[in-house]
Design a protein around this motif. Structure first.
Motif, PDB file in Angstrom:
ATOM      1  N   MET A 258       0.835  -1.188   0.000  1.00 21.46           N
ATOM      2  CA  MET A 258       0.000   0.000   0.000  1.00 21.46           C
ATOM      3  C   MET A 258       0.884   1.257   0.000  1.00 21.46           C
ATOM      4  O   MET A 258       1.772   1.382   0.830  1.00 21.46           O
ATOM      5  CB  MET A 258      -0.869   0.038   1.250  1.00 21.46           C
ATOM      6  N   PRO A 259       0.619   2.157  -0.901  1.00 23.66           N
ATOM      7  CA  PRO A 259       1.393   3.409  -0.897  1.00 23.66           C
ATOM      8  C   PRO A 259       0.953   4.306   0.249  1.00 23.66           C
ATOM      9  O   PRO A 259      -0.199   4.256   0.695  1.00 23.66           O
ATOM     10  CB  PRO A 259       1.029   4.038  -2.241  1.00 23.66           C
ATOM     11  N   HIS A 260       1.882   5.099   0.742  1.00 23.23           N
ATOM     12  CA  HIS A 260       1.553   6.114   1.739  1.00 23.23           C
ATOM     13  C   HIS A 260       2.704   7.117   1.859  1.00 23.23           C
ATOM     14  O   HIS A 260       3.854   6.768   1.603  1.00 23.23           O
ATOM     15  CB  HIS A 260       1.222   5.495   3.103  1.00 23.23           C
ATOM     16  N   PRO A 261       2.366   8.350   2.236  1.00 25.25           N
ATOM     17  CA  PRO A 261       3.402   9.379   2.353  1.00 25.25           C
ATOM     18  C   PRO A 261       4.223   9.212   3.631  1.00 25.25           C
ATOM     19  O   PRO A 261       3.713   8.757   4.659  1.00 25.25           O
ATOM     20  CB  PRO A 261       2.605  10.687   2.386  1.00 25.25           C
ATOM     21  N   ILE A 262       5.487   9.598   3.545  1.00 22.82           N
ATOM     22  CA  ILE A 262       6.376   9.664   4.709  1.00 22.82           C
ATOM     23  C   ILE A 262       6.498  11.138   5.076  1.00 22.82           C
ATOM     24  O   ILE A 262       6.872  11.969   4.244  1.00 22.82           O
ATOM     25  CB  ILE A 262       7.768   9.085   4.388  1.00 22.82           C
ATOM     26  N   ILE A 263       6.158  11.460   6.322  1.00 24.80           N
ATOM     27  CA  ILE A 263       6.124  12.849   6.783  1.00 24.80           C
ATOM     28  C   ILE A 263       7.230  13.087   7.801  1.00 24.80           C
ATOM     29  O   ILE A 263       7.345  12.351   8.779  1.00 24.80           O
ATOM     30  CB  ILE A 263       4.753  13.174   7.407  1.00 24.80           C
ATOM     31  N   ASP A 264       8.034  14.111   7.579  1.00 27.79           N
ATOM     32  CA  ASP A 264       9.067  14.529   8.521  1.00 27.79           C
ATOM     33  C   ASP A 264       8.424  15.501   9.507  1.00 27.79           C
ATOM     34  O   ASP A 264       8.210  16.673   9.183  1.00 27.79           O
ATOM     35  CB  ASP A 264      10.218  15.184   7.772  1.00 27.79           C
ATOM     36  N   ALA A 265       8.103  15.018  10.689  1.00 29.69           N
ATOM     37  CA  ALA A 265       7.397  15.823  11.692  1.00 29.69           C
ATOM     38  C   ALA A 265       8.201  17.042  12.129  1.00 29.69           C
ATOM     39  O   ALA A 265       7.622  18.046  12.550  1.00 29.69           O
ATOM     40  CB  ALA A 265       7.051  14.958  12.900  1.00 29.69           C
ATOM     41  N   ASP A 266       9.514  16.976  12.006  1.00 26.09           N
ATOM     42  CA  ASP A 266      10.348  18.122  12.382  1.00 26.09           C
ATOM     43  C   ASP A 266      10.214  19.277  11.389  1.00 26.09           C
ATOM     44  O   ASP A 266      10.459  20.428  11.729  1.00 26.09           O
ATOM     45  CB  ASP A 266      11.819  17.715  12.477  1.00 26.09           C
TER      46      ASP A 266
ATOM     47  N   LEU B  81       2.821  15.488  -1.607  1.00 32.59           N
ATOM     48  CA  LEU B  81       4.259  15.726  -1.666  1.00 32.59           C
ATOM     49  C   LEU B  81       4.567  16.977  -2.485  1.00 32.59           C
ATOM     50  O   LEU B  81       5.367  17.817  -2.075  1.00 32.59           O
ATOM     51  CB  LEU B  81       4.941  14.494  -2.274  1.00 32.59           C
ATOM     52  N   GLU B  82       3.923  17.107  -3.620  1.00 32.84           N
ATOM     53  CA  GLU B  82       4.156  18.246  -4.504  1.00 32.84           C
ATOM     54  C   GLU B  82       3.699  19.565  -3.898  1.00 32.84           C
ATOM     55  O   GLU B  82       4.300  20.607  -4.143  1.00 32.84           O
ATOM     56  CB  GLU B  82       3.452  18.024  -5.839  1.00 32.84           C
ATOM     57  N   GLU B  83       2.635  19.548  -3.114  1.00 34.46           N
ATOM     58  CA  GLU B  83       2.058  20.786  -2.583  1.00 34.46           C
ATOM     59  C   GLU B  83       2.650  21.240  -1.253  1.00 34.46           C
ATOM     60  O   GLU B  83       2.474  22.392  -0.870  1.00 34.46           O
ATOM     61  CB  GLU B  83       0.545  20.632  -2.444  1.00 34.46           C
ATOM     62  N   CYS B  84       3.342  20.370  -0.536  1.00 32.00           N
ATOM     63  CA  CYS B  84       3.880  20.741   0.773  1.00 32.00           C
ATOM     64  C   CYS B  84       4.927  21.842   0.625  1.00 32.00           C
ATOM     65  O   CYS B  84       5.980  21.628   0.016  1.00 32.00           O
ATOM     66  CB  CYS B  84       4.499  19.528   1.464  1.00 32.00           C
ATOM     67  N   PRO B  85       4.674  23.025   1.200  1.00 29.29           N
ATOM     68  CA  PRO B  85       5.610  24.139   1.030  1.00 29.29           C
ATOM     69  C   PRO B  85       6.905  23.981   1.833  1.00 29.29           C
ATOM     70  O   PRO B  85       7.893  24.638   1.544  1.00 29.29           O
ATOM     71  CB  PRO B  85       4.812  25.346   1.535  1.00 29.29           C
ATOM     72  N   MET B  86       6.914  23.086   2.809  1.00 31.69           N
ATOM     73  CA  MET B  86       8.085  22.894   3.653  1.00 31.69           C
ATOM     74  C   MET B  86       8.913  21.678   3.250  1.00 31.69           C
ATOM     75  O   MET B  86       9.976  21.437   3.817  1.00 31.69           O
ATOM     76  CB  MET B  86       7.658  22.743   5.119  1.00 31.69           C
ATOM     77  N   GLY B  87       8.426  20.898   2.315  1.00 32.72           N
ATOM     78  CA  GLY B  87       9.128  19.677   1.924  1.00 32.72           C
ATOM     79  C   GLY B  87       9.088  18.620   3.020  1.00 32.72           C
ATOM     80  O   GLY B  87       9.969  17.764   3.095  1.00 32.72           O
ATOM     81  N   ALA B  88       8.068  18.690   3.874  1.00 36.29           N
ATOM     82  CA  ALA B  88       7.965  17.761   5.004  1.00 36.29           C
ATOM     83  C   ALA B  88       7.510  16.374   4.573  1.00 36.29           C
ATOM     84  O   ALA B  88       7.719  15.406   5.295  1.00 36.29           O
ATOM     85  CB  ALA B  88       7.007  18.317   6.059  1.00 36.29           C
ATOM     86  N   ILE B  89       6.885  16.265   3.409  1.00 37.26           N
ATOM     87  CA  ILE B  89       6.530  14.949   2.880  1.00 37.26           C
ATOM     88  C   ILE B  89       7.664  14.570   1.949  1.00 37.26           C
ATOM     89  O   ILE B  89       7.835  15.138   0.870  1.00 37.26           O
ATOM     90  CB  ILE B  89       5.168  14.963   2.179  1.00 37.26           C
ATOM     91  N   THR B  90       8.471  13.620   2.402  1.00 38.16           N
ATOM     92  CA  THR B  90       9.729  13.346   1.734  1.00 38.16           C
ATOM     93  C   THR B  90       9.630  12.328   0.610  1.00 38.16           C
ATOM     94  O   THR B  90      10.460  12.344  -0.301  1.00 38.16           O
ATOM     95  CB  THR B  90      10.777  12.860   2.752  1.00 38.16           C
ATOM     96  N   GLU B  91       8.639  11.433   0.695  1.00 42.65           N
ATOM     97  CA  GLU B  91       8.474  10.427  -0.357  1.00 42.65           C
ATOM     98  C   GLU B  91       7.145   9.720  -0.177  1.00 42.65           C
ATOM     99  O   GLU B  91       6.518   9.807   0.865  1.00 42.65           O
ATOM    100  CB  GLU B  91       9.616   9.402  -0.327  1.00 42.65           C
ATOM    101  N   ILE B  92       6.747   9.028  -1.231  1.00 44.75           N
ATOM    102  CA  ILE B  92       5.585   8.141  -1.175  1.00 44.75           C
ATOM    103  C   ILE B  92       6.164   6.726  -1.295  1.00 44.75           C
ATOM    104  O   ILE B  92       6.814   6.420  -2.281  1.00 44.75           O
ATOM    105  CB  ILE B  92       4.597   8.399  -2.331  1.00 44.75           C
ATOM    106  N   VAL B  93       5.946   5.924  -0.280  1.00 43.87           N
ATOM    107  CA  VAL B  93       6.467   4.553  -0.313  1.00 43.87           C
ATOM    108  C   VAL B  93       5.324   3.583  -0.563  1.00 43.87           C
ATOM    109  O   VAL B  93       4.181   3.839  -0.198  1.00 43.87           O
ATOM    110  CB  VAL B  93       7.216   4.176   0.982  1.00 43.87           C
ATOM    111  N   ASP B  94       5.642   2.487  -1.187  1.00 41.16           N
ATOM    112  CA  ASP B  94       4.642   1.453  -1.473  1.00 41.16           C
ATOM    113  C   ASP B  94       5.060   0.188  -0.750  1.00 41.16           C
ATOM    114  O   ASP B  94       5.892  -0.568  -1.240  1.00 41.16           O
ATOM    115  CB  ASP B  94       4.545   1.225  -2.982  1.00 41.16           C
ATOM    116  N   GLU B  95       4.529   0.002   0.430  1.00 41.16           N
ATOM    117  CA  GLU B  95       4.886  -1.164   1.254  1.00 41.16           C
ATOM    118  C   GLU B  95       3.723  -2.092   1.383  1.00 41.16           C
ATOM    119  O   GLU B  95       2.603  -1.737   1.404  1.00 41.16           O
ATOM    120  CB  GLU B  95       5.300  -0.701   2.648  1.00 41.16           C
TER     121      GLU B  95
END
Length: 62
Positions: free
Chosen positions: A1-9, A48-62
């Motif tokens: 299942m794909p899902h975004p990885i979010i950098d909480a910092d 991922l494309e819309e995040c202005p801070m780049g906090a969504i670093t990738e979409i993984v498919d696990e």
């Protein structure tokens, strides 16, 4: 299942990713974006494309 990885910092809790997601996969409870419905993610990358801070670093498919 794909899902975004979010950098909480890096996340500022603006909610732009929530608005960009066509599947209601994300929410911003407590000021940080979180995946709340991983099964709904289609891996489109809109968040991922819309995040202005780049906090969504990738979409993984696990």
């Amino acid at each position: 299942m794909p899902h975004p990885i979010i950098d909480a910092d890096e996340c500022i809790g603006c909610g732009i990713c929530v608005d960009a997601c066509p599947q209601e996969t994300l929410e911003v409870p407590g000021g940080i974006a979180e995946v709340v419905n991983e099964d709904s993610c289609i891996g489109c990358g809109d968040c991922l494309e819309e995040c202005p801070m780049g906090a969504i670093t990738e979409i993984v498919d696990e």
